[in-house]
Each structure stands twice: as C-alpha cells, then as structure tokens.
Design a protein around this motif. Sequence first.
Motif: not given
Length: 142
Positions: A50-53, A89-97, A65-66, A25-37
């Motif tokens: 990829r987030y986990k509540i 400022t990241p220099g590339s997409l790989d730097d951003l990730v 979330v994409n 459900p829409a709302g406020v949650y304590s969470a973290h993201f476990e990975d980004v690709n």
Amino acid sequence: MQNLGDIWGAAEVKAPAKKEYEDIPAGVYSAHFEDVNLDVTKQTPRLSFRYKITDGTLNGRSFFVNQTLNPVGISIVKTFMSKLGYTQTPGSLDDLVAALKTYCYVPLELYVSHRKTEFEGKSFTHYSAAINNVLTTNDLGF
C-alpha cells in the motif's frame, strides 16, 4: 422493548457508498509504502504493497501494488529491495515481509504506471511502481 428479531427483520441492508477515483496517471511521484502484506491464499504467494503519494496534486492518495512471488516476481522484489539498500537473503517469506516492513515510510521517488482489465463486467486498475530514487535517509540508518 422490542424483540431483536423484529428489529433485525425490519432493518434495511444498505450498500456502502462507493467512492469513484480517477486513475493515478503514469508518472514520477514522491511516495512511500505504508504497509506490505503476504497473501498465501492463492496457488502462488504474493505481496501486497500500500503506497501513499506524498506531494503534488495527488498528495495523500493511496494505491496498491500486488507482486506475485514467482521467479520473475522475486527478481522484481529483489531489485526493489536492493535499491533500498537491502543485501541479505531472507530465510522465509515471513522474513521477507518483516524486512520489507522496516522500509515502510522511507521517502521514495517512484515511477508509477497502470493497466486496466475487465472481469465479469467490472473494470480493474492494476498499478505497478518502480523506485527511481530513495529521497532521504530515515532514522533506521538507511
């Protein structure tokens, strides 16, 4: 010993069991993201988080979330990262990730929402998440 071809031919192809989950459900949650690709297979690159509540009745529940990296999406990612304290400022997409991955598991208070779409008779849930607050600092010094 039987011939592999005979065993292979007699074996059934079983569909994997599909778990059905209720939408978060829409709302406020304590969470973290476990990975980004980074996904560069489409015309416009996108990030997949990829987030986990981490508390409440949905503790342990994951969602994705994409974020497409078009000009609007880059602004959203920049805002997200600024709330985490990232100012470079990241220099590339790989730097951003790579920069985003340093923030995995940072405890966050997120506002989560979603929308549903239908495609070829299938229903899809698209989640979005915005940082309300960074809950605590971690040992990386944020």
